[in-house]
Design an enzyme around this catalytic site. Structure first.
Site, mmCIF file in Angstrom:
data_model
loop_
_atom_site.group_PDB
_atom_site.id
_atom_site.type_symbol
_atom_site.label_atom_id
_atom_site.label_comp_id
_atom_site.label_asym_id
_atom_site.label_seq_id
_atom_site.Cartn_x
_atom_site.Cartn_y
_atom_site.Cartn_z
ATOM 1 N N LYS A 177 4.029 2.481 16.104
ATOM 2 C CA LYS A 177 2.973 3.430 16.492
ATOM 3 C C LYS A 177 3.043 3.885 17.954
ATOM 4 O O LYS A 177 2.086 3.702 18.714
ATOM 5 C CB LYS A 177 1.605 2.849 16.148
ATOM 6 N N ASP B 88 0.829 -1.213 0.000
ATOM 7 C CA ASP B 88 0.000 0.000 0.000
ATOM 8 C C ASP B 88 0.862 1.262 0.000
ATOM 9 O O ASP B 88 0.385 2.346 0.315
ATOM 10 C CB ASP B 88 -0.955 0.015 1.204
ATOM 11 N N ASP C 170 2.008 6.321 2.114
ATOM 12 C CA ASP C 170 1.191 5.145 2.428
ATOM 13 C C ASP C 170 -0.242 5.547 2.077
ATOM 14 O O ASP C 170 -0.729 6.559 2.585
ATOM 15 C CB ASP C 170 1.366 4.854 3.920
HETATM 16 N N1 GDD Z 1 -0.659 -10.957 3.247
HETATM 17 C C1 GDD Z 1 -0.938 -10.172 4.276
HETATM 18 N N2 GDD Z 1 -1.401 -10.734 5.432
HETATM 19 N N3 GDD Z 1 -0.782 -8.829 4.154
HETATM 20 C C2 GDD Z 1 -1.077 -8.056 5.219
HETATM 21 C C3 GDD Z 1 -1.552 -8.582 6.440
HETATM 22 C C4 GDD Z 1 -1.715 -9.995 6.533
HETATM 23 O O1 GDD Z 1 -2.137 -10.547 7.552
HETATM 24 N N4 GDD Z 1 -1.758 -7.549 7.293
HETATM 25 C C5 GDD Z 1 -1.421 -6.422 6.630
HETATM 26 N N5 GDD Z 1 -1.023 -6.723 5.374
HETATM 27 C C6 GDD Z 1 -0.575 -5.784 4.346
HETATM 28 C C7 GDD Z 1 -1.551 -4.640 4.132
HETATM 29 O O2 GDD Z 1 -2.535 -4.989 3.159
HETATM 30 C C8 GDD Z 1 -0.633 -3.526 3.661
HETATM 31 O O3 GDD Z 1 -0.400 -3.596 2.258
HETATM 32 C C9 GDD Z 1 0.672 -3.827 4.400
HETATM 33 O O4 GDD Z 1 0.610 -5.199 4.799
HETATM 34 C C10 GDD Z 1 0.876 -2.952 5.657
HETATM 35 O O5 GDD Z 1 -0.240 -3.069 6.496
HETATM 36 P P1 GDD Z 1 -1.024 -1.767 7.015
HETATM 37 O O6 GDD Z 1 -2.217 -2.259 7.760
HETATM 38 O O7 GDD Z 1 -1.237 -0.815 5.920
HETATM 39 O O8 GDD Z 1 0.015 -1.209 8.073
HETATM 40 P P2 GDD Z 1 0.238 0.303 8.548
HETATM 41 O O9 GDD Z 1 0.203 1.224 7.392
HETATM 42 O O10 GDD Z 1 -0.672 0.590 9.686
HETATM 43 O O11 GDD Z 1 1.732 0.221 9.134
HETATM 44 C C11 GDD Z 1 2.745 -0.404 8.385
HETATM 45 O O12 GDD Z 1 3.200 0.439 7.351
HETATM 46 C C12 GDD Z 1 3.851 1.675 7.766
HETATM 47 C C13 GDD Z 1 4.352 2.393 6.548
HETATM 48 O O13 GDD Z 1 3.310 2.658 5.697
HETATM 49 C C14 GDD Z 1 3.901 -0.753 9.344
HETATM 50 O O14 GDD Z 1 4.813 -1.556 8.614
HETATM 51 C C15 GDD Z 1 4.604 0.511 9.868
HETATM 52 O O15 GDD Z 1 5.731 0.136 10.642
HETATM 53 C C16 GDD Z 1 5.043 1.381 8.707
HETATM 54 O O16 GDD Z 1 5.628 2.591 9.187
HETATM 55 MG MG MG Z 2 -0.351 1.059 5.419
#
Ligand code: GDD
Ligand code: MG
Length: 331
Positions: A158, A107, A217
């Site tokens: 976070k 994403d 993001d």
């Molecule tokens: N296959 C799979 N399975 N993908 C997953 C799963 C899962 O169980 N959970 C989440 N994802 C995918 C989401 O679809 C997304 O593309 C990506 O992993 C990150 O998940 P988000 O839910 O978007 O996380 P975030 O944005 O709150 O936080 C993450 O991204 C940040 C940067 O954008 C973390 O990695 C943070 O540490 C980071 O700063």
């Molecule tokens: Mg994200």
């Protein structure tokens, strides 16, 4: 090199748009977001991708077909329930093999130099290396203070704003050695950010570097809209500039724009219709949207087939696929 793409999350913060599609398929300048991610891989010579899916997995079928058609070998893994960001990587172990691989939050829209990150990883002989990016509010990301040589001091997912030790955060782009997989239990739900990464930090095996690049993001309506406007305005590298109107609009196929309508810095999906005298500004319209005569749409995301009645003023709202918004409605 192979690149694993994490694309199995529910996208809850982008509801209602993600009730009908994974967020990774929402358009950025009229192409599915994930296609931009695949572009980045190909640009850096990565020609094998492993797409890890779960939520609405079958929606990715078209992406896979078109990626293969342009020379990217794509394999898909499926989690019957999301196994978490580390669990998903472990689940794909047999497809990843025994070599260094890239992994990415799918994403994320970025034009970061993946080759440079891989070089830094090799220079430091790291087990894992991640990309850092600066943000104003680190509290909704993984906060990653490092030593001067890039060794990570700590990984805090976070934290409250007051506890964030740096504004450099985890950009969700990783280089990993296959040994990292051994730290993730098989078949269990496991978080990269809360379980795997802190272990790698303790073992002094994780490095992190900031590379100057565009980064966003797309996981909330505000950031998804911002990513589109950044792409329209050239902050994110793409070839879209060649296709814009004089007022910075990107019009999809078969879009009808009636007399006196104006469209500024917006992307308009295929087969949309914009009524006479309507004004669209700083917005994203998915395919098949109808905006009535004299309506005004500013800073909005309009879902596929959404309908805005003539004369309605919309400011900063997200409209679900197929919804109708009338002049009398309270927003
Ligand atoms: N296959 C799979 N399975 N993908 C997953 C799963 C899962 O169980 N959970 C989440 N994802 C995918 C989401 O679809 C997304 O593309 C990506 O992993 C990150 O998940 P988000 O839910 O978007 O996380 P975030 O944005 O709150 O936080 C993450 O991204 C940040 C940067 O954008 C973390 O990695 C943070 O540490 C980071 O700063
Ligand atoms: Mg994200």
């Amino acid at each position: 090199m192979k690149a694993l793409l994490l694309a199995g999350g529910l996208g809850t913060r982008l509801r209602p748009l993600t009730f009908t599609r994974p967020k990774h398929l929402l358009p950025i300048v009229n192409r599915p977001h994930i296609d931009h991610v695949l572009d980045l891989l190909q640009l850096h010579g990565v020609d094998e991708a492993v797409l890890t899916t779960s939520y609405l997995a079958e929606a990715f079928n078209e992406t896979v077909v078109s990626a293969r058609a342009r020379g990217l070998a794509v394999q898909v893994t499926h989690e019957s329930r999301p196994l978490g960001t580390a669990g998903a990587i472990r689940h794909a172990a047999s497809v990843l093999g025994a070599e260094t691989f890239l992994a990415m939050n799918a994403d994320v829209l970025t034009d970061a130099d993946l080759g440079a990150l891989i070089d830094l990883h090799r220079d430091r002989d790291a087990r894992m290396t991640l990309l850092l990016t600066p943000v104003d509010d680190p509290s909704s990301y993984g906060v990653v203070p490092t030593y001067d040589d890039g060794l990570v001091q700590g990984f805090v997912e976070k934290p409250p704003m007051a506890e964030a030790r740096t504004n450099l955060i985890n950009a969700g782009v990783y280089v990993m050695e296959p040994e990292v997989l051994e730290r993730i239990p098989e078949g269990e739900t496991w978080s990269a950010e809360r379980q795997l990464f802190p272990e790698l930090v303790d073992a002094k095996e994780m490095y992190a570097f900031h590379l100057d690049a565009y980064w966003m993001d797309i996981g909330t309506p505000q950031k998804y809209l911002r990513a589109n406007l950044d792409a329209l305005q050239g902050a994110y590298r793409s070839d879209v500039a060649d296709h814009l109107t004089r007022t910075g609009a990107l019009l999809g196929r078969d879009v009808l724009v009636a007399d006196g309508a104006s469209i500024h810095t917006s992307s308009v999906g295929d087969a949309s219709r914009i009524g006479a005298g309507a004004r669209i500004e700083g917005s994203v319209l998915l395919p098949g949207v109808v905006v009535g005569d004299g309506a005004s749409v500013s800073g909005c995301i309009l879902g596929a087939g959404a309908n805005v009645d003539g004369g309605t003023d919309l400011l900063g709202v997200t409209v679900a696929d197929g919804d109708s918004i009338g002049g009398q409605e309270e927003l």
